[in-house]
Design a protein around this motif. Sequence first.
Motif, PDB file in Angstrom:
ATOM      1  N   PHE A  22      71.903 -65.757  79.667  1.00 17.80           N
ATOM      2  CA  PHE A  22      70.880 -64.892  80.252  1.00 17.80           C
ATOM      3  C   PHE A  22      69.888 -64.424  79.190  1.00 17.80           C
ATOM      4  O   PHE A  22      68.677 -64.443  79.403  1.00 17.80           O
ATOM      5  CB  PHE A  22      71.519 -63.669  80.933  1.00 17.80           C
ATOM      6  N   MET A  23      70.419 -64.033  78.038  1.00 17.47           N
ATOM      7  CA  MET A  23      69.546 -63.536  76.974  1.00 17.47           C
ATOM      8  C   MET A  23      68.566 -64.609  76.521  1.00 17.47           C
ATOM      9  O   MET A  23      67.421 -64.332  76.191  1.00 17.47           O
ATOM     10  CB  MET A  23      70.385 -63.052  75.778  1.00 17.47           C
ATOM     11  N   ARG A  78      67.247 -66.801  78.345  1.00 18.38           N
ATOM     12  CA  ARG A  78      66.142 -66.835  79.297  1.00 18.38           C
ATOM     13  C   ARG A  78      65.293 -65.568  79.179  1.00 18.38           C
ATOM     14  O   ARG A  78      64.082 -65.600  79.327  1.00 18.38           O
ATOM     15  CB  ARG A  78      66.685 -66.937  80.734  1.00 18.38           C
ATOM     16  N   PHE A  79      65.973 -64.475  78.905  1.00 14.63           N
ATOM     17  CA  PHE A  79      65.299 -63.172  78.812  1.00 14.63           C
ATOM     18  C   PHE A  79      64.333 -63.168  77.619  1.00 14.63           C
ATOM     19  O   PHE A  79      63.229 -62.641  77.683  1.00 14.63           O
ATOM     20  CB  PHE A  79      66.370 -62.078  78.651  1.00 14.63           C
ATOM     21  N   LYS A  80      64.756 -63.780  76.552  1.00  9.63           N
ATOM     22  CA  LYS A  80      63.918 -63.827  75.348  1.00  9.63           C
ATOM     23  C   LYS A  80      62.766 -64.809  75.543  1.00  9.63           C
ATOM     24  O   LYS A  80      62.977 -65.982  75.822  1.00  9.63           O
ATOM     25  CB  LYS A  80      64.765 -64.253  74.147  1.00  9.63           C
ATOM     26  N   THR A  81      61.565 -64.304  75.395  1.00 10.34           N
ATOM     27  CA  THR A  81      60.422 -65.173  75.670  1.00 10.34           C
ATOM     28  C   THR A  81      59.740 -65.687  74.413  1.00 10.34           C
ATOM     29  O   THR A  81      58.829 -66.502  74.501  1.00 10.34           O
ATOM     30  CB  THR A  81      59.357 -64.436  76.510  1.00 10.34           C
ATOM     31  N   PHE A 102      60.829 -59.748  74.528  1.00 12.11           N
ATOM     32  CA  PHE A 102      61.268 -59.808  75.910  1.00 12.11           C
ATOM     33  C   PHE A 102      60.149 -59.307  76.797  1.00 12.11           C
ATOM     34  O   PHE A 102      59.344 -58.476  76.382  1.00 12.11           O
ATOM     35  CB  PHE A 102      62.502 -58.924  76.127  1.00 12.11           C
ATOM     36  N   SER A 153      60.872 -58.617  83.222  1.00 13.22           N
ATOM     37  CA  SER A 153      62.195 -59.154  83.566  1.00 13.22           C
ATOM     38  C   SER A 153      63.296 -58.115  83.369  1.00 13.22           C
ATOM     39  O   SER A 153      64.475 -58.394  83.596  1.00 13.22           O
ATOM     40  CB  SER A 153      62.516 -60.412  82.755  1.00 13.22           C
ATOM     41  N   LEU A 154      62.895 -56.926  82.960  1.00 14.77           N
ATOM     42  CA  LEU A 154      63.898 -55.884  82.718  1.00 14.77           C
ATOM     43  C   LEU A 154      64.644 -55.532  84.005  1.00 14.77           C
ATOM     44  O   LEU A 154      65.862 -55.343  84.010  1.00 14.77           O
ATOM     45  CB  LEU A 154      63.216 -54.636  82.151  1.00 14.77           C
ATOM     46  N   ASP A 202      65.199 -57.417  86.441  1.00 13.68           N
ATOM     47  CA  ASP A 202      66.113 -58.517  86.713  1.00 13.68           C
ATOM     48  C   ASP A 202      67.422 -58.322  85.957  1.00 13.68           C
ATOM     49  O   ASP A 202      68.512 -58.569  86.479  1.00 13.68           O
ATOM     50  CB  ASP A 202      65.447 -59.836  86.293  1.00 13.68           C
ATOM     51  N   LEU A 203      67.292 -57.859  84.733  1.00 15.01           N
ATOM     52  CA  LEU A 203      68.479 -57.586  83.928  1.00 15.01           C
ATOM     53  C   LEU A 203      69.368 -56.552  84.611  1.00 15.01           C
ATOM     54  O   LEU A 203      70.584 -56.719  84.707  1.00 15.01           O
ATOM     55  CB  LEU A 203      68.060 -57.094  82.540  1.00 15.01           C
TER      56      LEU A 203
END
Lengths: 242, 242
Positions: free
Chosen positions: B26-27, B29-32, B109, B113-114, B116-117
């Motif tokens: 997940f991270m 994907r979270f990290k852009t 990040f 998307s926060l 979503d987390l």
Amino acid sequence: MTINCENCPLRPLELFDDISKEEEQFMLRFKTGELNAQPGTQILTEGRASAHLYTALKGMGLRYKTLEDGRRQVVGFILPGDFIGLQSGVMEEMQHSVEASTYMTLCVFNRSSLWDLFKTQPRRAFDLTHASAIEESLLGEMLSAVGQLDGMAKVSWVLNRFYKRLTALDLNHNDRVTLPYRQQDLADAMGLSLVHTNKTLAKLRQDSIASWADGVLDVHNPDQLAQRAHSVGERLLKRPLI
Amino acid sequence: MTINCENCPLRPLELFDDISKEEEQFMLRFKTGELNAQPGTQILTEGRASAHLYTALKGMGLRYKTLEDGRRQVVGFILPGDFIGLQSGVMEEMQHSVEASTYMTLCVFNRSSLWDLFKTQPRRAFDLTHASAIEESLLGEMLSAVGQLDGMAKVSWVLNRFYKRLTALDLNHNDRVTLPYRQQDLADAMGLSLVHTNKTLAKLRQDSIASWADGVLDVHNPDQLAQRAHSVGERLLKRPLI
DNA sequence: CGGCGCCTTGAAAAGAATCAAGTCTCGTGG
DNA sequence: CCACGAGACTTGATTCTTTTCAAGGCGCCG
């Protein structure tokens, strides 16, 4: 339980976010009872974990840390709506103590259901993080005041802060607000000696800016007070109520 | 993106909690992306919202608030592993600015998307709250130091804090740690004047307790330093890395 | 070479802490 | 009913930490 979440006296206030019916139902289950605390009661203790979390409903209290040499730093004042015990909820233990200054009523939550909140109520979890972030920013402002202002500004700052917060809670009647603390409490909050705090309060009284006596703060000149506090009208943001 | 979460250089450290494979995915994907910041770069600005959140990977920076009269209060030092921008993530805007002191690398990040987390990763949401609570307790300790200690203790306190934190990050080589700040930064953090800070540092050097020069802090006598800081070995707790 | 940023040091001024009483109120017990 | 003590608030005098003011040094970059 005399107050359930559906008729929470704080929720309707402009200051607090609304929640959905479904969230309200969850909170009703999350809330396990009420705690009534007498003035002087220790509600949470630094260095200890707690099985409970709280939201202050009525009354006021304070958060403080004790140093090895007995000195005390007040790290926050607790007013209705404040959430208490998050540190003990997510970390091992509290990093400060919490004590009731007046008679208080608090909502009680079980620490053990906190994880359930995160799993099933993402919106409430977000609110919790939000509340934590607000607490953090409050501490940042306090740190700035304690670190940068002189005595007069510090005392004005803390009085002004109470004035603003209590006004937002609808507890301001004609520029008079209840302030049931001791001078020592404010002194310990702002890092000043009791004597100096007292003399500064006397000056504010002489200058007809604010008088604080017998647990009541009378703000005669809000603008002057804010000016002495070096704080220009930062409005209080709407915030979640847990 | 030169570093992905699977080979994160910080994760293996004793200081940080492990995360599951799934969370790691997940991270990822979270990290852009990654941000490289030159010394002096403003990363976040007080009073402004930010589209991004960050985790410091390399380098150091500081958090500060600016007062109307130009004074500055440093409200925190940013070291690798620190999460940045939570306030802007959950509140409307940042309550302090963040600036790079050295060349820094940060994980980026998206604020969007926060949510979503929170919805899909309750465990990570909990960690985020945990991180916020740690930040809060750090501020509480700093407030206690600024409010209650005298000059010598304040300077010792902040040096000792760096010593401890950097040691936990494995950046301590023979009781020497990098400390790439200016004296003014420490002064603004502890609420002391630059002159007084300088003289106090001189005293610590003379007493062979700690020398700080050219961006390197040399602790000759850790015990004495801790003693002058009035802080007895509070161990650093294991904490989440976002 | 000159200017700028940061560190250093001495001297004077000021702000805050400490010391020392003294008052007032309130609750308790003789 | 009053003496007594505890706790909180006041106030003046003294001491001292910290700030402010002032100036010089050092290294670096245009």
